[in-house]
Every structure is written in C-alpha cells, then in structure tokens.
Design an enzyme around this catalytic site. Sequence first.
Site, mmCIF file in Angstrom:
data_model
loop_
_atom_site.group_PDB
_atom_site.id
_atom_site.type_symbol
_atom_site.label_atom_id
_atom_site.label_comp_id
_atom_site.label_asym_id
_atom_site.label_seq_id
_atom_site.Cartn_x
_atom_site.Cartn_y
_atom_site.Cartn_z
ATOM 1 N N LYS A 181 2.332 3.915 9.341
ATOM 2 C CA LYS A 181 1.252 4.217 8.389
ATOM 3 C C LYS A 181 0.303 3.026 8.239
ATOM 4 O O LYS A 181 -0.919 3.177 8.345
ATOM 5 C CB LYS A 181 1.859 4.549 7.017
ATOM 6 C CG LYS A 181 0.830 4.583 5.887
ATOM 7 C CD LYS A 181 1.435 4.972 4.556
ATOM 8 C CE LYS A 181 2.097 3.863 3.793
ATOM 9 N NZ LYS A 181 1.203 2.976 3.034
ATOM 10 N N ASN A 182 0.886 1.846 8.018
ATOM 11 C CA ASN A 182 0.028 0.711 7.681
ATOM 12 C C ASN A 182 -0.688 0.102 8.881
ATOM 13 O O ASN A 182 -1.486 -0.829 8.733
ATOM 14 C CB ASN A 182 0.825 -0.350 6.909
ATOM 15 C CG ASN A 182 1.179 0.162 5.516
ATOM 16 O OD1 ASN A 182 0.613 1.157 5.049
ATOM 17 N ND2 ASN A 182 2.102 -0.508 4.849
ATOM 18 N N CYS A 191 -1.835 -0.670 -9.816
ATOM 19 C CA CYS A 191 -1.109 0.557 -9.490
ATOM 20 C C CYS A 191 0.333 0.384 -9.905
ATOM 21 O O CYS A 191 0.689 -0.587 -10.551
ATOM 22 C CB CYS A 191 -1.252 0.893 -8.016
ATOM 23 S SG CYS A 191 -0.286 -0.189 -6.996
ATOM 24 N N ARG A 203 -2.612 -5.969 -7.980
ATOM 25 C CA ARG A 203 -3.215 -5.835 -6.646
ATOM 26 C C ARG A 203 -4.732 -6.047 -6.640
ATOM 27 O O ARG A 203 -5.510 -5.139 -6.313
ATOM 28 C CB ARG A 203 -2.833 -4.483 -6.030
ATOM 29 C CG ARG A 203 -1.337 -4.293 -5.993
ATOM 30 C CD ARG A 203 -0.940 -3.011 -5.335
ATOM 31 N NE ARG A 203 -1.033 -3.061 -3.893
ATOM 32 C CZ ARG A 203 -0.754 -2.038 -3.108
ATOM 33 N NH1 ARG A 203 -0.379 -0.899 -3.634
ATOM 34 N NH2 ARG A 203 -0.862 -2.140 -1.802
ATOM 35 N N ASP A 229 8.339 -3.732 1.300
ATOM 36 C CA ASP A 229 8.359 -2.273 1.458
ATOM 37 C C ASP A 229 9.766 -1.734 1.749
ATOM 38 O O ASP A 229 9.952 -0.523 1.850
ATOM 39 C CB ASP A 229 7.390 -1.831 2.571
ATOM 40 C CG ASP A 229 5.944 -2.029 2.151
ATOM 41 O OD1 ASP A 229 5.686 -2.187 0.947
ATOM 42 O OD2 ASP A 229 5.055 -2.017 3.037
ATOM 43 N N ARG A 255 2.935 10.724 1.261
ATOM 44 C CA ARG A 255 1.935 9.731 1.674
ATOM 45 C C ARG A 255 2.459 8.886 2.829
ATOM 46 O O ARG A 255 1.663 8.375 3.616
ATOM 47 C CB ARG A 255 1.590 8.808 0.503
ATOM 48 C CG ARG A 255 0.764 9.453 -0.580
ATOM 49 C CD ARG A 255 0.318 8.398 -1.566
ATOM 50 N NE ARG A 255 -0.020 7.187 -0.833
ATOM 51 C CZ ARG A 255 0.294 5.957 -1.217
ATOM 52 N NH1 ARG A 255 0.935 5.741 -2.331
ATOM 53 N NH2 ARG A 255 -0.049 4.916 -0.478
HETATM 54 N N1 EPU Z 1 -3.357 -10.271 -3.563
HETATM 55 C C1 EPU Z 1 -4.234 -11.031 -4.294
HETATM 56 N N2 EPU Z 1 -5.562 -10.954 -3.983
HETATM 57 C C2 EPU Z 1 -6.046 -10.180 -3.005
HETATM 58 C C3 EPU Z 1 -5.153 -9.396 -2.269
HETATM 59 C C4 EPU Z 1 -3.802 -9.462 -2.564
HETATM 60 O O1 EPU Z 1 -3.837 -11.754 -5.206
HETATM 61 O O2 EPU Z 1 -7.263 -10.160 -2.773
HETATM 62 C C5 EPU Z 1 -1.914 -10.328 -3.855
HETATM 63 C C6 EPU Z 1 -1.340 -8.987 -4.282
HETATM 64 O O3 EPU Z 1 -1.528 -8.729 -5.648
HETATM 65 C C7 EPU Z 1 0.111 -9.137 -3.914
HETATM 66 C C8 EPU Z 1 0.052 -10.006 -2.653
HETATM 67 O O4 EPU Z 1 -1.224 -10.614 -2.664
HETATM 68 O O5 EPU Z 1 0.789 -9.804 -4.932
HETATM 69 C C9 EPU Z 1 0.246 -9.272 -1.349
HETATM 70 O O6 EPU Z 1 -0.571 -8.099 -1.336
HETATM 71 P P1 EPU Z 1 -1.287 -7.576 -0.012
HETATM 72 O O7 EPU Z 1 -2.754 -7.687 -0.199
HETATM 73 O O8 EPU Z 1 -0.677 -8.219 1.177
HETATM 74 O O9 EPU Z 1 -0.907 -6.028 -0.056
HETATM 75 P P2 EPU Z 1 -1.835 -4.888 0.475
HETATM 76 O O10 EPU Z 1 -2.599 -5.364 1.632
HETATM 77 O O11 EPU Z 1 -2.566 -4.255 -0.644
HETATM 78 C C10 EPU Z 1 -0.153 -3.957 2.246
HETATM 79 C C11 EPU Z 1 0.540 -2.657 2.500
HETATM 80 C C12 EPU Z 1 1.588 -2.430 1.414
HETATM 81 C C13 EPU Z 1 2.582 -3.592 1.469
HETATM 82 C C14 EPU Z 1 1.842 -4.926 1.304
HETATM 83 C C15 EPU Z 1 2.731 -6.143 1.457
HETATM 84 C C16 EPU Z 1 -1.164 -1.368 3.596
HETATM 85 C C17 EPU Z 1 -2.095 -0.209 3.562
HETATM 86 N N3 EPU Z 1 -0.430 -1.582 2.501
HETATM 87 O O12 EPU Z 1 -0.746 -3.827 0.967
HETATM 88 O O13 EPU Z 1 2.270 -1.225 1.753
HETATM 89 O O14 EPU Z 1 3.516 -3.472 0.419
HETATM 90 O O15 EPU Z 1 0.804 -5.028 2.282
HETATM 91 O O16 EPU Z 1 3.349 -6.152 2.687
HETATM 92 O O17 EPU Z 1 -1.059 -2.043 4.611
HETATM 93 C C18 EPU Z 1 3.544 0.687 1.319
HETATM 94 O O18 EPU Z 1 3.386 1.015 2.496
HETATM 95 O O19 EPU Z 1 4.351 1.269 0.564
HETATM 96 C C19 EPU Z 1 2.751 -0.408 0.772
HETATM 97 C C20 EPU Z 1 2.562 -0.588 -0.532
#
Ligand code: EPU
Length: 439
Positions: A22-23, A116, A121, A306, A398
């Site tokens: 998915k990701n 969320c 996030r 995850d 999802r």
């Molecule tokens: N963060 C910040 N600022 C930002 C972005 C992130 O502080 O601008 C923080 C977040 O709050 C969090 C940490 O950095 O504490 C890591 O978040 P990240 O941005 O890496 O998460 P994401 O990109 O929103 C993706 C996956 C998630 C997975 C996370 C961590 C996708 C579409 N989603 O989310 O997948 O948990 O990386 O590996 O790639 C899932 O599939 O169930 C899922 C939630």
Amino acid sequence: MDKLVIEGGLPLNGSVPISGAKNAALPILIATLLAPGEHVIDNVPGLVDVSSTLSLMGRIGCPSLLSGSRVRLDTTRVAFCEAPYDVVRKMRASVLVLGPLLARCGEARVSLPGGCAIGMRPVDQHLKGLEALGCTFNLENGYINGRVDHLVGADIHLDVPTVTGTENILMAAVLAEGITRIHNAAREPEIVDLARFLRSMGARVTGEGTDVIEVDGVPALRPSRIPHRILPDRIEAGTYLVAGAITGGRLTIEGAPVEELNAVLAVLEQAGCSISVTGDAITVERNGPLQSVNVSTEPHPGFPTDMQAQWMALMAVANGVSVVEECIFENRFMHVPELNRLGARVVTDGRCATITGVSDLVGATVMATDLRASASLVLAGLVASGQTQMLRLYHLDRGYDRLVEKLQGVGARVVRVADDVTVEVGSLTQDEEAKRAVS
Ligand code: EPU
C-alpha cells in the site's frame, strides 16, 4: 456496513500470497503526475486507499483503468491542482500530491490533514523541504496553498525522517534545477521503490535506502515503457507471519520481501518461532509456547510502527511480561482497550505498554480504530475462544487486500457479513459454509 465474525482457536496452515505494498503504491500512482502520458503500474493491491488515490487522480484530471492488479493511468492533462478536504479526510496520503503538482503546474491546493487516530501527524517537514526548493505556502481556510515559479535544488535537513515528507520532497526535486540532497531522509523500502519508479521515468536519484538521498534534477520526465511492479507489502507479510505464530500453525508467506522483514523475523525467533526462508517464501512455525519479547518501534530498518499493534496481540498470549515502546507516533495505543476486552492484560503509560501474557483470550465484540489496530484485533480474534465480532471494517479495507479470502485459504473460520446479520456460534466450523456466507 459490514462486520467480521471470527471463531478462533484453529491453527493456520498453508500459504498466503502477499500483495503489493500500500505505502509504495500510493506515492507511485501519484508520482505519475510528474510525467505527462500513459503509465502502467503492476501488482497494485486491491484496497480502498488505492481506489481513493485513483479517484483523487480522476478529480485532478487523470483518468485510470484498474484491471486485476494492473492500473493504467493517463496523466496527459492536469485540470485541477487540488486535493479537497473530503478526499484528504479519508486518506492522509493525499498530501503526496503536493510535491508533484507543484513540480508539474507550479501550484497546488491541498486540504491540511488534521491529527488522526494515531497522533498529530503534522506536515511541517514536507513544507520546509519544499520551501527550500523555492515553493511558497500560505494556509487559508484549512488548505495549504502552494506556488512556485522555478524549482531549484537545495540541501535539506529533515528534523525527523518522515516517510511521506521524504517522498513529497523527492518528487518535487526530480524536476528542480540542479542538485538536491535530502539529509536525514527516511530509509523505508517504499521510498526505494518510489526512487526506482522515478528513475524509470528518467529521473536521476541516488542514495535511496540511506539517510542522504541525492537528486540531480532533469527538465522533464516521460512515462516508462516497462510497467512498474510495486514491491510486496512487508507489513501485510508481517501480519500473516504473526497470524501463523499466534495460532500455532505452519504458515508460509509467498512472495515476501525477506530483507525488509529482518527486524520482524528476529523478534519472532526470539519469541520461540522457527523461521525458514526459501527464495521469497518465509515459513513460520511454532512448536512450543510463545515467549515475551520487548520491542521498540523505530524508523526502518528497525521494528516498524505499522507492526506494533499486531505484535502486541502476539505478546498478549505469550509467557511472561513484555514492554512495547512506540517511538514514532504519540498516540498509537488505541487498540489496547479493545485487546483488553478480549481478555488481554495491557497497561499503557505514555509511550510504553506493558503486556502480561495470558493463557487464553475470549471472543467479544470489538471496534477497530485504525488500520493496524484492526489487524491486531483480527489476530487476537483468531486465537480467542468463541466468537469475535469486529465492527468498523472500513479501516481494514484501506490496507489489507482480500483479507477474509486469504485467511479462509489457510483454514481460519472467518466471514464478513452485514452488521445486522447474526452468525450462530459454532456455525463457521465447516469451511464450505464459511465461504458461502461471505458477502
Ligand atoms: N512528522 C513531523 N512532521 C512532519 C512529518 C512527520 O513531525 O512534517 C512526525 C510524525 O508526527 C511522526 C513521525 O514524524 O511522529 C513519522 O511520521 P511519518 O511522516 O514518517 O509518517 P507518514 O509519512 O505520515 C507513513 C506511512 C504510515 C507509517 C509511517 C511511519 C504512508 C502512506 N504512511 O506515514 O503508514 O506508519 O510512515 O512508518 O506511507 C499505515 O500504513 O498504517 C500507516 C499509518
């Protein structure tokens, strides 16, 4: 609305095919915006998040055709540079259109994703990186409005190695003039797959999979002539490995990303499972009782956040006491009260959950709060005695491709029925009946 009805207590035996990740699929489908024309992507998982992404692409002006696991996308024209609230609300990953739309059109309007079920996030790092490339943003009426005249490469130091943040910046940088270096970049395998896809369209990217990604911008990209195949889903694979371990069967995961699962395989072995790998097939087997193992979630290649909820379900029935530390998201323990409703003994304190293993879980009605929490409850239901009913299946839809079918294929007693249908306790004992009851 549907619910899942599980009658637990049976070991799962046989093999489960793993679908595309998915990701990886979501950013790659969106990255097609960077190269006007017709794209073919293979091994796309059948998920609601994929349909949401294709519907978002449709609203942007890019029609698609999904047949089996192949998606054809036509990004010849972009009509609207916007990801509206009603789409982003359902799928946070919609924010991934920001970088590609800015690179393609010089403007983008994306609804600001709120917090969320798993944490705040924020997207500050996405914006910081894109600003370094020359974009300007203002926040208005809940929308991020971005503009850029000319993207110019830069050195970007991320405060946290954000996955989608790295992807957003990478997708803009491939069309920026000059060199971009993303320092403290996320190293997840899905980013490696995205970089591979970008290269197939003519981008110059190196260093993916390490914490410095270097991009040498090019003036334009064109669709690859060879269909891109999405890498297999390591989280889906990990979830089924835990299903084998928790039910005590002999389960083989076919088409698994073995290297990407090292952290999960290591703790499964510590918990008393035997793991054997043949090519891209991983077999998990358990001969004795499960042992408690502590885990802390970390960015890749550490133990993935995850898989945290699924691991907790396993530890709920292991011998002894274990601690799970969630170091990525500040609020990813929403599954705990529901696991406890099934008889687990889990106590949380800030980022730590202490799990005292019990010998039996007992079926109950539970409510899923997010995608991986749902998976955790399904796993617990597979080992709980009696009947477990799980409501709010839209989270599961999802992220897990054909979950009921795959579980039934390895002997699980599980059916999906409408919320108001009663399934008699004990009626799922015969596989054929179970299959007929699937809606
Ligand atoms: N963060 C910040 N600022 C930002 C972005 C992130 O502080 O601008 C923080 C977040 O709050 C969090 C940490 O950095 O504490 C890591 O978040 P990240 O941005 O890496 O998460 P994401 O990109 O929103 C993706 C996956 C998630 C997975 C996370 C961590 C996708 C579409 N989603 O989310 O997948 O948990 O990386 O590996 O790639 C899932 O599939 O169930 C899922 C939630």
